[in-house]
Each structure stands twice: as C-alpha cells, then as structure tokens.
Design a protein around this motif. Structure first.
Motif, mmCIF file in Angstrom:
data_model
loop_
_atom_site.group_PDB
_atom_site.id
_atom_site.type_symbol
_atom_site.label_atom_id
_atom_site.label_comp_id
_atom_site.label_asym_id
_atom_site.label_seq_id
_atom_site.Cartn_x
_atom_site.Cartn_y
_atom_site.Cartn_z
ATOM 1 N N LEU A 154 0.696 -1.118 0.037
ATOM 2 C CA LEU A 154 0.050 0.084 0.071
ATOM 3 C C LEU A 154 0.818 1.296 -0.149
ATOM 4 O O LEU A 154 0.402 2.360 0.552
ATOM 5 N N ARG A 155 1.963 0.958 -0.473
ATOM 6 C CA ARG A 155 2.840 2.188 -0.685
ATOM 7 C C ARG A 155 2.761 3.159 -2.120
ATOM 8 O O ARG A 155 2.663 2.537 -3.158
ATOM 9 N N PRO A 156 2.011 4.139 -1.899
ATOM 10 C CA PRO A 156 1.391 4.835 -3.393
ATOM 11 C C PRO A 156 2.348 4.864 -4.268
ATOM 12 O O PRO A 156 2.066 4.939 -5.454
ATOM 13 N N ASP A 157 3.578 5.137 -3.885
ATOM 14 C CA ASP A 157 4.682 5.332 -5.073
ATOM 15 C C ASP A 157 5.556 4.118 -5.503
ATOM 16 O O ASP A 157 6.153 4.196 -6.446
ATOM 17 N N SER A 158 4.847 2.808 -5.047
ATOM 18 C CA SER A 158 5.544 1.893 -5.533
ATOM 19 C C SER A 158 4.994 1.095 -6.796
ATOM 20 O O SER A 158 3.690 1.329 -7.086
ATOM 21 N N GLU A 159 5.764 0.477 -7.443
ATOM 22 C CA GLU A 159 5.525 -0.095 -8.791
ATOM 23 C C GLU A 159 4.417 -1.303 -8.558
ATOM 24 O O GLU A 159 3.747 -1.767 -9.546
ATOM 25 N N THR A 160 4.322 -1.886 -7.374
ATOM 26 C CA THR A 160 3.538 -3.015 -7.036
ATOM 27 C C THR A 160 2.212 -2.536 -6.043
ATOM 28 O O THR A 160 1.750 -3.505 -5.555
ATOM 29 N N TYR A 161 1.893 -1.184 -6.120
ATOM 30 C CA TYR A 161 0.998 -0.558 -5.320
ATOM 31 C C TYR A 161 -0.333 -1.693 -5.513
ATOM 32 O O TYR A 161 -0.788 -1.849 -6.695
ATOM 33 N N LYS A 162 -0.842 -2.055 -4.457
ATOM 34 C CA LYS A 162 -2.180 -2.597 -4.182
ATOM 35 C C LYS A 162 -1.890 -4.176 -4.756
ATOM 36 O O LYS A 162 -2.697 -4.986 -4.873
ATOM 37 N N GLU A 163 -0.890 -4.714 -5.090
ATOM 38 C CA GLU A 163 -0.465 -5.898 -5.292
ATOM 39 C C GLU A 163 -0.372 -6.869 -4.048
ATOM 40 O O GLU A 163 0.016 -6.311 -3.040
ATOM 41 N N TRP A 164 -0.511 -8.144 -4.322
ATOM 42 C CA TRP A 164 -0.424 -8.772 -2.888
ATOM 43 C C TRP A 164 0.205 -10.094 -3.231
ATOM 44 O O TRP A 164 0.222 -10.579 -4.374
ATOM 45 N N ILE A 165 0.901 -10.589 -2.256
ATOM 46 C CA ILE A 165 1.463 -12.142 -2.113
ATOM 47 C C ILE A 165 0.825 -12.929 -1.296
ATOM 48 O O ILE A 165 0.483 -12.374 -0.177
#
Length: 180
Positions: free
Chosen positions: A88-99
């Motif tokens: 949930l880091r807004p600036d991340s390339e994987t924003y809203k992705e999960w594992i």
C-alpha cells in the motif's frame, strides 16, 4: 539465513539455513547484522503472539499509519497459515498488489513485511499460533485496517474463512477510505 526477495520490493521470505546432524538441526532465525546487510530494518522492539483455535480463522488486513508504521517479521510457531501482504505504498510499482505465502511450524519459514504493507492470514490448521516481531510499539490511533475480501486487492484466499472477528468484518473498503 536465506533471504529471498518477493515480487513486492522490500518484502522477503526468510528461511533458516539448517545445519543438520543426528540430533536435528541448528540455525539462526534472526541476526541483526544479516538483516542490515540486506538493507532490512533490524530494530525489533516488540513481539506479539496470535493464537487461533480453529482452522479457517482469518485476521486482517492490518497495518499502522505513519509516523508509527511498522515492519513485521512473521513466523508460524504452531500449525500453519496462508500469510498475505498487500503493498500500500502509493509510489510503489506494485501498489495494491499482494502475495500469499504458506508459513508453518515445520518449515520455520518467515515473512518480512516492510512498512507500508497491510498484513493478514487465514489458519490452515486448528490450534495455530503466529509470532510477530515488530519495529514499532502498538499505537492504537495509528491502527489502519482493510477488508480481507476487498475487491481493490482481489486476494485469492485458499478457502472461505470460518471465523472473522466483527471488527475485521466492519472495515470499510479500501477505495472508501482513500476517497474520504
């Protein structure tokens, strides 16, 4: 220890490097120097335990907001869980992705959850215990949580939960919180 970075930058699966003999094995489950060498936060200040009576108990998705955001080192000490984190880091390339990662008592596998991630799990066995080492003290006003079944994340849980607390069921959807 064996550090494997996941597709979510900064999140690691950590396995114990076992030295085995006829007695069993010896291995390290935490080393401040090894964590720092991998660029990980090693300032663990609190350890929490979650005991869950029945298979299918779901807890999540939890985190703490700044300035009390916490990193977690999660390990299942009895039983087994399907452990999930959402970036949930807004600036991340994987924003809203999960594992999702299976953690169980037999493997000694751990999940390193960086700041800015929501965390939750479902128990895969009765009588499951989970230990969390965290880098911040629990601060109630900084608590943040999201629904485990939020369509914004589309988490694929292994099965429907049997038990979810009333508090976890009452969380607002992610999109409702960010638009408020």
């Amino acid at each position: 220890m064996i550090f494997t970075e996941t597709k979510l930058k900064g999140a690691f699966i950590i396995d114990v490097n076992r030295i085995e003999d006829e007695r069993g094995f010896f291995g390290r489950s935490y080393c401040q120097k090894e964590f720092e060498a991998h660029g990980l936060n090693s300032n663990l200040v609190q350890t929490n335990v979650s005991y869950n009576k029945i298979k299918g108990t779901l807890r999540g998705m939890h985190m703490q907001r700044e300035p009390f955001a916490e990193t977690k080192l999660v390990r299942c000490t009895t039983g087994a869980i399907f452990d999930v984190i959402v970036d949930l880091r807004p600036d991340s390339e994987t924003y809203k992705e999960w594992i999702g990662v299976e953690l169980n008592a037999e493997s000694y596998r751990m999940l390193y959850v960086p700041e800015g991630f929501a965390h939750g799990f479902i128990t895969l066995e009765d009588n499951t215990a989970v230990t969390y080492q965290v880098t911040e003290f629990y601060t109630a006003p900084a608590e943040q949580a999201y629904r485990w079944d939020d369509p914004a994340f589309s988490i694929e849980w292994p099965f429907e939960p049997v038990l979810v607390s009333a508090k976890d069921q009452a969380h607002l959807p992610f999109e409702a919180k960010i638009s408020a």
